[in-house]
Write an enzyme that holds these catalytic residues in place. Structure first.
Site, PDB file in Angstrom:
ATOM      1  CE1 TYR A 112      40.821  33.544  30.352  1.00 25.59           C
ATOM      2  CE2 TYR A 112      39.006  33.366  31.921  1.00 25.59           C
ATOM      3  CZ  TYR A 112      40.311  33.731  31.630  1.00 25.59           C
ATOM      4  OH  TYR A 112      41.104  34.285  32.619  1.00 25.59           O
ATOM      5  CE  LYS A 119      43.359  30.993  31.832  1.00 24.70           C
ATOM      6  NZ  LYS A 119      44.787  31.267  31.951  1.00 24.70           N
ATOM      7  NE  ARG A 179      32.286  38.975  37.645  1.00 24.83           N
ATOM      8  CZ  ARG A 179      31.029  38.651  37.346  1.00 24.83           C
ATOM      9  NH1 ARG A 179      30.096  38.605  38.289  1.00 24.83           N
ATOM     10  NH2 ARG A 179      30.697  38.351  36.099  1.00 24.83           N
ATOM     11  NE  ARG A 233      33.949  34.963  38.875  1.00 22.04           N
ATOM     12  CZ  ARG A 233      34.102  35.560  37.697  1.00 22.04           C
ATOM     13  NH1 ARG A 233      34.754  36.691  37.610  1.00 22.04           N
ATOM     14  NH2 ARG A 233      33.605  35.013  36.615  1.00 22.04           N
TER      15      ARG A 233
HETATM   16  P1  NAD Z   1      46.491  40.163  29.745  1.00 20.35           P
HETATM   17  O1  NAD Z   1      45.623  39.991  28.548  1.00 20.35           O
HETATM   18  O2  NAD Z   1      46.926  41.530  30.123  1.00 20.35           O
HETATM   19  O3  NAD Z   1      47.803  39.278  29.617  1.00 20.35           O
HETATM   20  C1  NAD Z   1      47.878  38.110  28.853  1.00 20.35           C
HETATM   21  C2  NAD Z   1      49.197  38.120  28.114  1.00 20.35           C
HETATM   22  O4  NAD Z   1      49.351  36.906  27.379  1.00 20.35           O
HETATM   23  C3  NAD Z   1      49.290  39.262  27.097  1.00 20.35           C
HETATM   24  O5  NAD Z   1      50.534  39.903  27.214  1.00 20.35           O
HETATM   25  C4  NAD Z   1      49.127  38.561  25.760  1.00 20.35           C
HETATM   26  O6  NAD Z   1      49.736  39.260  24.691  1.00 20.35           O
HETATM   27  C5  NAD Z   1      49.762  37.216  26.059  1.00 20.35           C
HETATM   28  N1  NAD Z   1      49.290  36.150  25.185  1.00 20.35           N
HETATM   29  C6  NAD Z   1      48.005  35.842  24.861  1.00 20.35           C
HETATM   30  N2  NAD Z   1      47.974  34.782  24.049  1.00 20.35           N
HETATM   31  C7  NAD Z   1      49.263  34.396  23.860  1.00 20.35           C
HETATM   32  C8  NAD Z   1      49.874  33.363  23.110  1.00 20.35           C
HETATM   33  N3  NAD Z   1      49.145  32.499  22.368  1.00 20.35           N
HETATM   34  N4  NAD Z   1      51.232  33.263  23.129  1.00 20.35           N
HETATM   35  C9  NAD Z   1      51.988  34.137  23.848  1.00 20.35           C
HETATM   36  N5  NAD Z   1      51.453  35.138  24.568  1.00 20.35           N
HETATM   37  C10 NAD Z   1      50.100  35.261  24.583  1.00 20.35           C
HETATM   38  O7  NAD Z   1      45.716  39.467  30.956  1.00 20.35           O
HETATM   39  P2  NAD Z   1      46.083  39.394  32.504  1.00 20.35           P
HETATM   40  O8  NAD Z   1      44.968  40.003  33.249  1.00 20.35           O
HETATM   41  O9  NAD Z   1      47.457  39.861  32.741  1.00 20.35           O
HETATM   42  O10 NAD Z   1      46.002  37.823  32.728  1.00 20.35           O
HETATM   43  C11 NAD Z   1      47.171  37.016  32.813  1.00 20.35           C
HETATM   44  C12 NAD Z   1      46.767  35.599  33.155  1.00 20.35           C
HETATM   45  O11 NAD Z   1      46.056  35.568  34.395  1.00 20.35           O
HETATM   46  C13 NAD Z   1      45.854  34.957  32.101  1.00 20.35           C
HETATM   47  O12 NAD Z   1      46.223  33.604  31.950  1.00 20.35           O
HETATM   48  C14 NAD Z   1      44.485  35.044  32.730  1.00 20.35           C
HETATM   49  O13 NAD Z   1      43.641  34.013  32.303  1.00 20.35           O
HETATM   50  C15 NAD Z   1      44.803  34.932  34.219  1.00 20.35           C
HETATM   51  N6  NAD Z   1      43.769  35.581  35.036  1.00 20.35           N
HETATM   52  C16 NAD Z   1      43.712  36.950  35.152  1.00 20.35           C
HETATM   53  C17 NAD Z   1      42.694  37.519  35.915  1.00 20.35           C
HETATM   54  C18 NAD Z   1      42.588  39.001  36.106  1.00 20.35           C
HETATM   55  O14 NAD Z   1      41.648  39.448  36.753  1.00 20.35           O
HETATM   56  N7  NAD Z   1      43.497  39.814  35.626  1.00 20.35           N
HETATM   57  C19 NAD Z   1      41.751  36.707  36.551  1.00 20.35           C
HETATM   58  C20 NAD Z   1      41.841  35.327  36.379  1.00 20.35           C
HETATM   59  C21 NAD Z   1      42.869  34.759  35.644  1.00 20.35           C
HETATM   60  N1  UDP Z   2      30.468  44.957  33.441  1.00 18.08           N
HETATM   61  C1  UDP Z   2      29.643  46.079  33.442  1.00 18.08           C
HETATM   62  N2  UDP Z   2      30.006  47.151  32.690  1.00 18.08           N
HETATM   63  C2  UDP Z   2      31.160  47.179  31.951  1.00 18.08           C
HETATM   64  C3  UDP Z   2      31.991  46.024  31.959  1.00 18.08           C
HETATM   65  C4  UDP Z   2      31.608  44.925  32.715  1.00 18.08           C
HETATM   66  O1  UDP Z   2      28.598  46.102  34.099  1.00 18.08           O
HETATM   67  O2  UDP Z   2      31.418  48.200  31.301  1.00 18.08           O
HETATM   68  C5  UDP Z   2      30.095  43.798  34.290  1.00 18.08           C
HETATM   69  C6  UDP Z   2      30.102  42.452  33.584  1.00 18.08           C
HETATM   70  O3  UDP Z   2      28.855  42.209  32.970  1.00 18.08           O
HETATM   71  C7  UDP Z   2      30.373  41.515  34.748  1.00 18.08           C
HETATM   72  C8  UDP Z   2      31.260  42.335  35.696  1.00 18.08           C
HETATM   73  O4  UDP Z   2      31.076  43.686  35.307  1.00 18.08           O
HETATM   74  O5  UDP Z   2      29.174  41.230  35.430  1.00 18.08           O
HETATM   75  C9  UDP Z   2      32.741  41.975  35.601  1.00 18.08           C
HETATM   76  O6  UDP Z   2      33.105  41.986  34.241  1.00 18.08           O
HETATM   77  P1  UDP Z   2      34.593  41.733  33.753  1.00 18.08           P
HETATM   78  O7  UDP Z   2      34.536  41.636  32.269  1.00 18.08           O
HETATM   79  O8  UDP Z   2      35.479  42.735  34.362  1.00 18.08           O
HETATM   80  O9  UDP Z   2      35.017  40.349  34.403  1.00 18.08           O
HETATM   81  P2  UDP Z   2      34.327  38.893  34.494  1.00 18.08           P
HETATM   82  O10 UDP Z   2      32.919  38.952  34.032  1.00 18.08           O
HETATM   83  O11 UDP Z   2      35.184  38.036  33.639  1.00 18.08           O
HETATM   84  O12 UDP Z   2      34.403  38.602  35.941  1.00 18.08           O
END
Ligand code: NAD
Ligand code: UDP
Length: 313
Positions: free
Chosen positions: A148, A152, A214, A278
């Site tokens: 991941y 990115k 976070r 973070r």
């Molecule tokens: P999510 O998993 O809910 O949404 C991702 C969507 O992409 C889903 O609908 C999934 O079905 C679709 N998808 C996955 N692989 C695909 C493919 N190969 N072709 C077509 N569709 C595909 O996640 P989200 O939280 O909505 O995240 C959306 C975007 O934002 C992602 O790119 C993620 O990396 C980025 N992002 C989200 C967060 C967050 O906290 N939510 C943080 C950082 C970055």
């Molecule tokens: N985490 C936790 N309990 C849970 C799920 C996540 O303590 O049930 C912690 C995880 O280890 C991380 C933080 O919460 O330190 C955020 O996790 P998340 O998967 O939401 O996002 P990311 O690690 O990608 O920021």
């Protein structure tokens, strides 16, 4: 931009963030093509637009090329939760690389502007705090999160190389942890996990001792930031996130206090490469997008809990 309605392509449009973005674009009177392979997205998230004359739904995988006529590409397709993106890490890397490559190819062909949903994960387990855009990160290239994080990072690289080689119009948002209604109940991310556990009367699972931090952004704030970035004269990368920082234990305590103060907090093993801390530095977004998050964690938890309460009922 041609005269008439703006034609938006939202990849990952049936997902958590994508569906909220689709709502905002539809409410602004624009045309929306929502593209998704439904890996982690759900038709239910956008079902209320099906049949609308300005809305179209396309089942497609971004690792395959596609030809469409659009003005703006919001490239969000990619699983975002560690349990989902680690299910098939090779597919995750392909989605980031090939998906972004295909979308940049499409953008170039039709002269569309492309916004990439990048992530705070490009900073890895950061050695500096908070993280400004100029920080180059500390990512383990061979760990379980690398598919991941590195995915990115190469997606950002591709965007800049398309810009340098072809003059493509790109926008890069580095999104920090965002939460709100429509997260999946089995998503594995911390906010949804704690809320679902508390609503089910189960103990809340702290990975490690819960002292890692976070910063949680409510979805409406994030979508506003994405829209401002797309409209701005700014390629980014630009951090979008809420700078209020909490330990995971503090988050668990807040969720428990709202749902059931009697519940236990239990410790589970800390996943490999879990970032210690973070927090976004958002001076750039404040200055160049006039954007700042407005929803505090205690405010945003309310509608999120209500949404999960209804879902689980
Ligand atoms: P999510 O998993 O809910 O949404 C991702 C969507 O992409 C889903 O609908 C999934 O079905 C679709 N998808 C996955 N692989 C695909 C493919 N190969 N072709 C077509 N569709 C595909 O996640 P989200 O939280 O909505 O995240 C959306 C975007 O934002 C992602 O790119 C993620 O990396 C980025 N992002 C989200 C967060 C967050 O906290 N939510 C943080 C950082 C970055
Ligand atoms: N985490 C936790 N309990 C849970 C799920 C996540 O303590 O049930 C912690 C995880 O280890 C991380 C933080 O919460 O330190 C955020 O996790 P998340 O998967 O939401 O996002 P990311 O690690 O990608 O920021």
């Amino acid at each position: 931009m041609p005269a008439g309605l703006v034609r938006n392509l939202v990849t990952g449009g049936a997902g958590f963030l994508g569906s909220h973005l689709v709502d905002r674009l539809m409410q602004s009177g624009e045309e929306v093509l929502c593209l998704d392979n439904y890996f982690t997205g759900r038709k239910a998230n956008i079902a209320h637009w099906i049949g609308h004359p300005r809305f179209e739904l396309i089942r497609h995988d971004v690792t395959e090329p596609i030809k469409l006529e659009v003005d703006r590409i919001w490239h969000l397709a990619c699983p975002a939760s560690p349990i989902h993106y680690q299910t098939n890490p090779v597919k995750t890397a392909k989605t980031s690389f090939l998906g972004t490559y295909n979308m940049l190819g499409l953008a170039r062909r039709v002269g569309a502007r492309l916004l990439l949903a990048s992530t705070s994960e490009v900073y890895g387990d950061p050695e500096i705090h908070p993280q400004p855009e100029s920080y180059r990160g500390c990512v383990n290239t061979i760990g379980p999160r690398a598919c991941y994080d590195e995915g990115k990072r190469i997606a950002e690289t591709l965007c800049f190389d398309y810009r340098r080689m072809h003059g493509s119009e790109i926008r890069i948002a580095r999104i920090f942890n965002t939460y709100g209604p429509r997260m999946l109940a089995d998503d594995g991310r911390v906010v949804s996990n704690f809320i679902v556990q508390a609503l089910r009367g189960e103990p809340l699972t702290l990975y490690g001792d819960g002292s890692q931090s976070r910063s949680f952004c409510y979805v409406d704030d994030l979508i506003e930031g994405l829209i401002r970035l797309m409209n701005a004269d700014h390629t980014g990368p630009i951090n979008l996130g809420n700078p209020s920082e909490f330990t995971i234990r503090q988050l668990a305590e807040q969720v428990r206090a709202r749902i059931n103060p009697e519940l236990a907090l239990i410790s589970e093993p800390l996943p490999a490469d879990d970032p210690r801390q973070r927090k976004p530095a958002i001076a750039l977004a404040q200055r160049d997008l006039a954007w700042t998050p407005t929803v505090a964690l205690e405010q945003g938890l309310e509608p999120t809990i209500s949404w999960f309460r209804e879902l689980l009922a």
